[in-house]
Design a protein around this motif. Structure first.
Motif, PDB file in Angstrom:
ATOM      1  N   GLY A   1      38.783 115.370 -49.617  1.00  5.21           N
ATOM      2  CA  GLY A   1      40.007 114.589 -49.621  1.00  5.21           C
ATOM      3  C   GLY A   1      39.833 113.228 -50.270  1.00  5.21           C
ATOM      4  N   ASP A   2      40.424 112.227 -49.638  1.00  4.34           N
ATOM      5  CA  ASP A   2      40.548 110.903 -50.220  1.00  4.34           C
ATOM      6  C   ASP A   2      39.259 110.097 -50.075  1.00  4.34           C
TER       7      ASP A   2
ATOM      8  N   GLU B   1      38.948 107.040 -50.743  1.00  7.82           N
ATOM      9  CA  GLU B   1      39.291 105.719 -50.227  1.00  7.82           C
ATOM     10  C   GLU B   1      39.132 105.671 -48.708  1.00  7.82           C
ATOM     11  N   GLN B   2      39.447 106.770 -48.027  1.00  5.42           N
ATOM     12  CA  GLN B   2      39.312 106.807 -46.587  1.00  5.42           C
ATOM     13  C   GLN B   2      37.839 106.737 -46.172  1.00  5.42           C
ATOM     14  N   VAL B   3      36.981 107.426 -46.933  1.00  6.39           N
ATOM     15  CA  VAL B   3      35.543 107.385 -46.647  1.00  6.39           C
ATOM     16  C   VAL B   3      35.017 105.959 -46.794  1.00  6.39           C
TER      17      VAL B   3
ATOM     18  N   ARG C   1      36.798 103.170 -46.689  1.00  7.26           N
ATOM     19  CA  ARG C   1      37.412 102.308 -45.685  1.00  7.26           C
ATOM     20  C   ARG C   1      36.686 102.442 -44.349  1.00  7.26           C
ATOM     21  N   THR C   2      36.283 103.655 -44.012  1.00  8.33           N
ATOM     22  CA  THR C   2      35.572 103.868 -42.749  1.00  8.33           C
ATOM     23  C   THR C   2      34.259 103.100 -42.719  1.00  8.33           C
TER      24      THR C   2
ATOM     25  N   THR D   1      35.093  99.297 -42.536  1.00  8.91           N
ATOM     26  CA  THR D   1      35.660  98.919 -41.239  1.00  8.91           C
ATOM     27  C   THR D   1      34.598  98.863 -40.155  1.00  8.91           C
TER      28      THR D   1
END
Length: 405
Positions: free
Chosen positions: A277-278, A280-282, A284-285, A288
């Motif tokens: 998938g994305d 960007e989510q990886v 961001r995790t 964060t």
């Protein structure tokens, strides 16, 4: 910076001016811990401790009679330097050089030899029975320990290990580069170009791999006074052979804050490669959670690492996964303000070419041997012993030299 005239701190321009060095050399002093720096409160610039700058200046200006044959931390070198455009090998920029040159050609430049070819086909490593036995016994060991064990016996096997002429040391250097390559790959000694040997032994799609590996080796050949190079120069200044000094460099390279960082970057690239998938989510995790992102940021370069930029661009042209070579670096840079360094680029290359686990630090070791030989030969020619000056910060000693009761 609230007060540009703060007596405790200097700007980069002021610090470089006091030392009569380039900004790149100032940043190198900072990276080696000789000068402390910290972010300015009201700008993106950094400020530098005035006492450190002046202490270093004092050591560099010490009278020759007082210095004797002992060299302080600020060591002059004609081998290489670094600026925002990357490394400069004896006046030649490394990034353009990497477009066409081989490691052997970069090594000959770094060693400042002409009139001979130290990599002539007949100049193969000298390997006696003991060295071959060690190689056989270490066949299943990791590449770097195998190379360290093999080189530890090389001085006694090579009757010319202490040749003092410039040409003799260059020929020794070529034998060492080939020996490190042989030990790391676990293959017989060969006069073939190093990048050809590596691609033949390790890579999928051998012909495409040769050019990328060749480029990476040249980019990695030297990086001024990094920890392993400084360690090697200290070792060789005691009178060791270039073989033994290379062992010191290899050991220092293994550290996770130096060459070992490439292994951490490889693990991170593996996570990105299988992420579904994305991306960007990886990213961001990781950001964060406050996790350090391996392969991003560099203590020497204020922005991007020119070596990484060049190698990643070459990988894109060769058809590498854009998610790894373009998209992930852009996302991470946007999120953190950090740029990919050569460790990340090496990890992407290793994955693209299907190189075995640990190939990143192995390539680092083979390539950096060329720079180590250049610095080692320069240090031997100086005849100086490196003994850094200490700044004592412990308890005050009494007149007897002992700590007070």
């Amino acid at each position: 910076m609230k007060n540009p005239r703060d007596p405790l701190y200097l700007t980069a321009r002021q610090a470089a001016g006091e030392l009569s060095v380039s900004p790149a050399t100032l940043y190198a002093y900072v990276s080696r811990g000789l000068i402390r720096s910290e972010p300015a409160e009201s700008s993106r610039e950094r400020r530098y401790r005035a006492e450190d700058v002046r202490a270093l200046k004092g050591r560099r200006s010490m009278p020759a009679a007082q210095r004797s044959d002992v060299e302080q931390q600020a060591i002059e070198t004609a081998v290489s330097t670094i600026d925002d455009g990357g490394q400069i090998y004896r006046g030649v920029r490394a990034v353009p050089l990497a477009a066409e040159a081989s490691l052997e050609q970069a090594a000959t430049l770094l060693w400042d030899v002409s009139g001979i070819d130290p990599f002539e086909p007949g100049n193969l490593p000298v390997m006696d029975q003991a060295m071959r036995a060690v190689m056989d016994a270490c066949a299943q060991a990791d590449p770097l320990p195998r190379a360290i064990a093999t080189l530890a016996l090389a001085t006694s096997a090579d009757g010319q290990a202490f040749n003092r002429s410039a040409e003799g040391r260059a020929r020794i250097g070529a034998r060492i580069v080939r020996l490190v390559t042989t030990a790391i790959l676990g293959t017989p000694a060969s006069a073939d170009p190093v990048h050809v040997q590596i691609a033949r032994q390790w890579a999928e799609g051998e012909r495409q791999a040769e050019s990328l590996i060749r480029r990476a080796l040249v980019l990695l050949a030297d990086h001024e006074f990094n920890p392993s190079t400084y360690t090697l120069r200290c070792a060789v200044s005691t009178g060791l052979s270039l073989y033994d000094a290379t062992v010191a460099g290899l050991v220092a390279l293994k550290g996770p804050k130096h060459g070992g960082a490439a292994l951490l970057a490889a693990q991170f690239v593996g996570v990105l490669a299988v992420a579904e998938g994305d991306l960007e989510q990886v990213v961001r995790t990781h950001v964060t959670l406050g996790e350090q992102i391996p392969g991003f940021g560099h203590k020497v370069y204020r922005s991007s690492d020119p070596r990484a930029d060049d190698l990643l661009a070459a990988l894109v042209r060769a058809g590498a996964d854009r998610r790894l070579a373009v998209e992930a670096p852009a996302l991470i840079s946007d999120a953190t303000g950090l740029f990919p360094n050569i460790d990340y680029a090496l990890a992407v290359m290793a994955r693209t070419l299907g190189l075995p686990p640990g190939a990143e630090i192995a390539l680092f070791a083979i390539a950096r041997t060329a720079g180590w030989i250049a610095h080692g030969a320069e240090q031997l020619a100086s005849g100086k012993l490196i003994r850094p000056a200490a700044r004592y910060v412990g308890l005050h000693a009494g007149r007897t030299g002992r700590h007070p009761e």
